[in-house]
Design a protein around this motif. Structure first.
Motif, PDB file in Angstrom:
ATOM      1  N   GLN A   3       0.848  -1.200   0.000  1.00  0.00           N
ATOM      2  CA  GLN A   3       0.000   0.000   0.000  1.00  0.00           C
ATOM      3  C   GLN A   3       0.885   1.252   0.000  1.00  0.00           C
ATOM      4  OE1 GLN A   3      -1.302  -3.061   0.374  1.00  0.00           O
ATOM      5  NE2 GLN A   3      -1.869  -2.842   2.537  1.00  0.00           N
ATOM      6  N   ASP A   4       2.010   1.182   0.718  1.00  0.00           N
ATOM      7  CA  ASP A   4       2.971   2.282   0.680  1.00  0.00           C
ATOM      8  C   ASP A   4       3.491   2.501  -0.741  1.00  0.00           C
ATOM      9  OD1 ASP A   4       2.712   2.556   3.413  1.00  0.00           O
ATOM     10  OD2 ASP A   4       4.627   1.606   3.899  1.00  0.00           O
ATOM     11  N   ARG A   5       3.554   1.414  -1.517  1.00  0.00           N
ATOM     12  CA  ARG A   5       4.042   1.499  -2.895  1.00  0.00           C
ATOM     13  C   ARG A   5       2.953   2.003  -3.846  1.00  0.00           C
ATOM     14  NH1 ARG A   5       8.477  -1.398  -4.581  1.00  0.00           N
ATOM     15  NH2 ARG A   5       8.173  -2.928  -2.923  1.00  0.00           N
ATOM     16  N   GLY A   6       1.702   2.028  -3.355  1.00  0.00           N
ATOM     17  CA  GLY A   6       0.627   2.560  -4.184  1.00  0.00           C
ATOM     18  C   GLY A   6      -0.518   1.611  -4.463  1.00  0.00           C
ATOM     19  N   ARG A   7      -0.458   0.381  -3.944  1.00  0.00           N
ATOM     20  CA  ARG A   7      -1.563  -0.552  -4.171  1.00  0.00           C
ATOM     21  C   ARG A   7      -2.822  -0.042  -3.474  1.00  0.00           C
ATOM     22  NH1 ARG A   7      -0.980  -6.779  -2.417  1.00  0.00           N
ATOM     23  NH2 ARG A   7      -0.721  -5.833  -0.329  1.00  0.00           N
ATOM     24  N   PRO A   8      -3.964   0.016  -4.182  1.00  0.00           N
ATOM     25  CA  PRO A   8      -5.209   0.496  -3.557  1.00  0.00           C
ATOM     26  C   PRO A   8      -5.686  -0.467  -2.469  1.00  0.00           C
ATOM     27  CG  PRO A   8      -5.378   0.510  -5.968  1.00  0.00           C
ATOM     28  CD  PRO A   8      -4.142  -0.267  -5.621  1.00  0.00           C
ATOM     29  N   TRP A   9      -6.331   0.081  -1.453  1.00  0.00           N
ATOM     30  CA  TRP A   9      -6.815  -0.745  -0.349  1.00  0.00           C
ATOM     31  C   TRP A   9      -7.789  -1.839  -0.784  1.00  0.00           C
ATOM     32  CZ3 TRP A   9      -4.591  -1.182   4.190  1.00  0.00           C
ATOM     33  CH2 TRP A   9      -3.772  -0.140   4.632  1.00  0.00           C
ATOM     34  N   PRO A  10      -8.747  -1.581  -1.682  1.00  0.00           N
ATOM     35  CA  PRO A  10      -9.643  -2.678  -2.089  1.00  0.00           C
ATOM     36  C   PRO A  10      -8.878  -3.863  -2.679  1.00  0.00           C
ATOM     37  CG  PRO A  10     -10.571  -0.575  -2.749  1.00  0.00           C
ATOM     38  CD  PRO A  10      -9.175  -0.296  -2.273  1.00  0.00           C
ATOM     39  N   GLU A  11      -7.834  -3.571  -3.457  1.00  0.00           N
ATOM     40  CA  GLU A  11      -7.005  -4.635  -4.025  1.00  0.00           C
ATOM     41  C   GLU A  11      -6.231  -5.357  -2.924  1.00  0.00           C
ATOM     42  OE1 GLU A  11      -3.118  -4.788  -6.920  1.00  0.00           O
ATOM     43  OE2 GLU A  11      -4.717  -3.364  -7.444  1.00  0.00           O
ATOM     44  N   ALA A  12      -5.724  -4.600  -1.966  1.00  0.00           N
ATOM     45  CA  ALA A  12      -4.979  -5.186  -0.848  1.00  0.00           C
ATOM     46  C   ALA A  12      -5.876  -6.099  -0.017  1.00  0.00           C
ATOM     47  CB  ALA A  12      -4.398  -4.085   0.023  1.00  0.00           C
ATOM     48  N   GLU A  13      -7.078  -5.622   0.264  1.00  0.00           N
ATOM     49  CA  GLU A  13      -8.024  -6.422   1.039  1.00  0.00           C
ATOM     50  C   GLU A  13      -8.401  -7.702   0.299  1.00  0.00           C
ATOM     51  OE1 GLU A  13     -10.079  -2.623   3.367  1.00  0.00           O
ATOM     52  OE2 GLU A  13     -11.151  -3.620   1.738  1.00  0.00           O
ATOM     53  N   ALA A  14      -8.645  -7.577  -1.005  1.00  0.00           N
ATOM     54  CA  ALA A  14      -9.017  -8.753  -1.796  1.00  0.00           C
ATOM     55  C   ALA A  14      -7.897  -9.792  -1.796  1.00  0.00           C
ATOM     56  CB  ALA A  14      -9.348  -8.328  -3.227  1.00  0.00           C
ATOM     57  N   GLU A  15      -6.656  -9.324  -1.906  1.00  0.00           N
ATOM     58  CA  GLU A  15      -5.518 -10.239  -1.907  1.00  0.00           C
ATOM     59  C   GLU A  15      -5.410 -10.979  -0.581  1.00  0.00           C
ATOM     60  OE1 GLU A  15      -1.613 -11.707  -0.994  1.00  0.00           O
ATOM     61  OE2 GLU A  15      -2.503  -9.937  -0.040  1.00  0.00           O
ATOM     62  N   ALA A  16      -5.543 -10.246   0.517  1.00  0.00           N
ATOM     63  CA  ALA A  16      -5.432 -10.870   1.836  1.00  0.00           C
ATOM     64  C   ALA A  16      -6.614 -11.800   2.122  1.00  0.00           C
ATOM     65  CB  ALA A  16      -5.339  -9.793   2.912  1.00  0.00           C
TER      66      ALA A  16
ATOM     67  N   ALA B  68       0.698   5.006   2.393  1.00  0.00           N
ATOM     68  CA  ALA B  68      -0.364   4.925   1.397  1.00  0.00           C
ATOM     69  C   ALA B  68      -0.936   6.322   1.181  1.00  0.00           C
ATOM     70  CB  ALA B  68      -1.461   3.971   1.856  1.00  0.00           C
ATOM     71  N   ALA B  69      -1.306   6.631  -0.043  1.00  0.00           N
ATOM     72  CA  ALA B  69      -1.735   7.995  -0.361  1.00  0.00           C
ATOM     73  C   ALA B  69      -2.954   8.426   0.445  1.00  0.00           C
ATOM     74  CB  ALA B  69      -2.010   8.121  -1.858  1.00  0.00           C
ATOM     75  N   ASP B  70      -3.938   7.547   0.573  1.00  0.00           N
ATOM     76  CA  ASP B  70      -5.180   7.966   1.239  1.00  0.00           C
ATOM     77  C   ASP B  70      -5.014   8.052   2.751  1.00  0.00           C
ATOM     78  OD1 ASP B  70      -5.051   5.136   1.411  1.00  0.00           O
ATOM     79  OD2 ASP B  70      -7.190   5.039   1.802  1.00  0.00           O
ATOM     80  N   THR B  71      -4.270   7.141   3.352  1.00  0.00           N
ATOM     81  CA  THR B  71      -4.069   7.228   4.794  1.00  0.00           C
ATOM     82  C   THR B  71      -3.155   8.410   5.136  1.00  0.00           C
ATOM     83  OG1 THR B  71      -2.344   5.526   4.643  1.00  0.00           O
ATOM     84  CG2 THR B  71      -4.542   4.816   5.354  1.00  0.00           C
ATOM     85  N   PHE B  72      -2.274   8.778   4.211  1.00  0.00           N
ATOM     86  CA  PHE B  72      -1.465   9.960   4.487  1.00  0.00           C
ATOM     87  C   PHE B  72      -2.332  11.213   4.537  1.00  0.00           C
ATOM     88  CE2 PHE B  72       1.188  13.617   3.450  1.00  0.00           C
ATOM     89  CZ  PHE B  72       2.008  13.552   4.567  1.00  0.00           C
ATOM     90  N   ARG B  73      -3.344  11.270   3.717  1.00  0.00           N
ATOM     91  CA  ARG B  73      -4.246  12.425   3.779  1.00  0.00           C
ATOM     92  C   ARG B  73      -4.905  12.520   5.152  1.00  0.00           C
ATOM     93  NH1 ARG B  73      -5.127  10.870  -1.676  1.00  0.00           N
ATOM     94  NH2 ARG B  73      -6.966   9.600  -1.151  1.00  0.00           N
TER      95      ARG B  73
ATOM     96  N   GLY C  29       8.011  20.792   1.872  1.00  0.00           N
ATOM     97  CA  GLY C  29       7.240  19.873   1.041  1.00  0.00           C
ATOM     98  C   GLY C  29       7.442  18.434   1.473  1.00  0.00           C
ATOM     99  N   ILE C  30       6.670  17.538   0.867  1.00  0.00           N
ATOM    100  CA  ILE C  30       6.638  16.129   1.277  1.00  0.00           C
ATOM    101  C   ILE C  30       6.617  15.226   0.046  1.00  0.00           C
ATOM    102  CG2 ILE C  30       5.420  14.409   2.681  1.00  0.00           C
ATOM    103  CD1 ILE C  30       3.873  16.763   3.979  1.00  0.00           C
ATOM    104  N   THR C  31       7.438  14.187   0.076  1.00  0.00           N
ATOM    105  CA  THR C  31       7.333  13.104  -0.898  1.00  0.00           C
ATOM    106  C   THR C  31       6.652  11.929  -0.205  1.00  0.00           C
ATOM    107  OG1 THR C  31       9.295  13.743  -2.159  1.00  0.00           O
ATOM    108  CG2 THR C  31       8.591  11.448  -2.334  1.00  0.00           C
ATOM    109  N   VAL C  32       5.520  11.479  -0.764  1.00  0.00           N
ATOM    110  CA  VAL C  32       4.743  10.370  -0.205  1.00  0.00           C
ATOM    111  C   VAL C  32       4.865   9.186  -1.166  1.00  0.00           C
ATOM    112  CG1 VAL C  32       2.467   9.606   0.551  1.00  0.00           C
ATOM    113  CG2 VAL C  32       3.144  12.007   0.868  1.00  0.00           C
ATOM    114  N   SER C  33       5.382   8.080  -0.666  1.00  0.00           N
ATOM    115  CA  SER C  33       5.676   6.932  -1.524  1.00  0.00           C
ATOM    116  C   SER C  33       4.466   6.466  -2.331  1.00  0.00           C
ATOM    117  CB  SER C  33       6.204   5.767  -0.673  1.00  0.00           C
ATOM    118  OG  SER C  33       5.202   5.320   0.240  1.00  0.00           O
ATOM    119  N   GLY C  34       3.315   6.377  -1.669  1.00  0.00           N
ATOM    120  CA  GLY C  34       2.123   5.874  -2.337  1.00  0.00           C
ATOM    121  C   GLY C  34       1.614   6.755  -3.454  1.00  0.00           C
ATOM    122  N   GLU C  35       2.045   8.010  -3.462  1.00  0.00           N
ATOM    123  CA  GLU C  35       1.627   8.937  -4.520  1.00  0.00           C
ATOM    124  C   GLU C  35       2.494   8.828  -5.765  1.00  0.00           C
ATOM    125  OE1 GLU C  35       1.629  12.818  -2.761  1.00  0.00           O
ATOM    126  OE2 GLU C  35      -0.119  12.411  -1.483  1.00  0.00           O
ATOM    127  N   ILE C  36       3.709   8.279  -5.622  1.00  0.00           N
ATOM    128  CA  ILE C  36       4.634   8.224  -6.758  1.00  0.00           C
ATOM    129  C   ILE C  36       5.042   6.801  -7.138  1.00  0.00           C
ATOM    130  CG2 ILE C  36       5.517  10.549  -6.295  1.00  0.00           C
ATOM    131  CD1 ILE C  36       8.038   9.217  -5.113  1.00  0.00           C
TER     132      ILE C  36
END
Length: 204
Positions: A51-64, A114-119, A133-140
């Motif tokens: 998720q930190d790398r950018g995987r969306p939570w719905p995809e992460a949940e489905a995988e788990a 993760a982009a959304d949890t960082f918000r 400024g900030i670099t957020v891994s999940g955004e890039i």
């Protein structure tokens, strides 16, 4: 002769903001052994790293859930109760960070998030926006400790690597920064960090 430090880059989790998934899960899975197994086998650090790398939570949940269908409710609870996992900031560490900014130091942040949890975190802790400024891994789509995220951050903010000091709680990320040509120290507590700053000629 050591190059003067002109740029200071902070990690966020366990450096400025406390993060602990056990806060909600001590209630969701009260049994310590079952909870330990859940984090060791189901919602693991490696799973969360994606998720930190950018995987969306719905995809992460489905995988788990595909791996552990019996844990579906608990897997979904991870994101649903995520804000409880960042219960407080480290006041003494935040005070150092704010003092650096107030004194005119160039301070930026580089975080695996993760982009959304960082918000969520950014809204809860407005001091995160006090730096340049900030670099957020999940955004890039890049994560520490990979070299590319350090290079991207330096390019984005115009940092000279040898004039940059990075602070992170994880040894592997400290080594990643050093591999990118940065100076780096491992965070343990604010008092130690203040001493680390002094060793680089930075008074706070």
């Amino acid at each position: 002769m050591t190059t003067e430090i002109r740029h200071i880059v902070y990690d966020i989790g366990h450096v400025l903001v406390h993060y602990d998934p056990h806060v909600p899960f001590s209630r969701i899975i009260p049994d310590p052994e079952k909870r330990a197994r859940f984090f060791a086998e189901v919602c693991t650090n490696a799973w969360n790293h994606e998720q930190d790398r950018g995987r969306p939570w719905p995809e992460a949940e489905a995988e788990a859930i595909a791996r552990h269908p019996e844990e579906a409710d608990n897997i979904r609870a991870f994101r649903a109760h995520w804000e409880e996992m960042i219960p407080y900031s480290y006041e003494d560490s935040v005070a150092l960070y704010q003092s650096l900014i107030a004194s005119g130091r160039d301070v930026t942040l580089l975080t695996n998030f993760a982009a959304d949890t960082f918000r969520v975190c950014r809204t809860r802790y407005p001091f995160l926006d006090e730096g340049r400024g900030i670099t957020v891994s999940g955004e890039i789509g890049m994560v520490k400790p990979d070299r590319e995220i350090f290079d991207r951050h330096a390019e984005t903010f115009g940092l000279t690597p040898e004039a940059t000091l990075f602070i992170d709680d994880k040894a592997v990320n400290v080594e990643g920064a050093k591999a990118a040509g940065w100076n780096a120290v491992r965070f343990t507590d604010a008092a130690t960090l203040k001493a680390d700053f002094a060793s680089f000629g930075i008074t706070v």
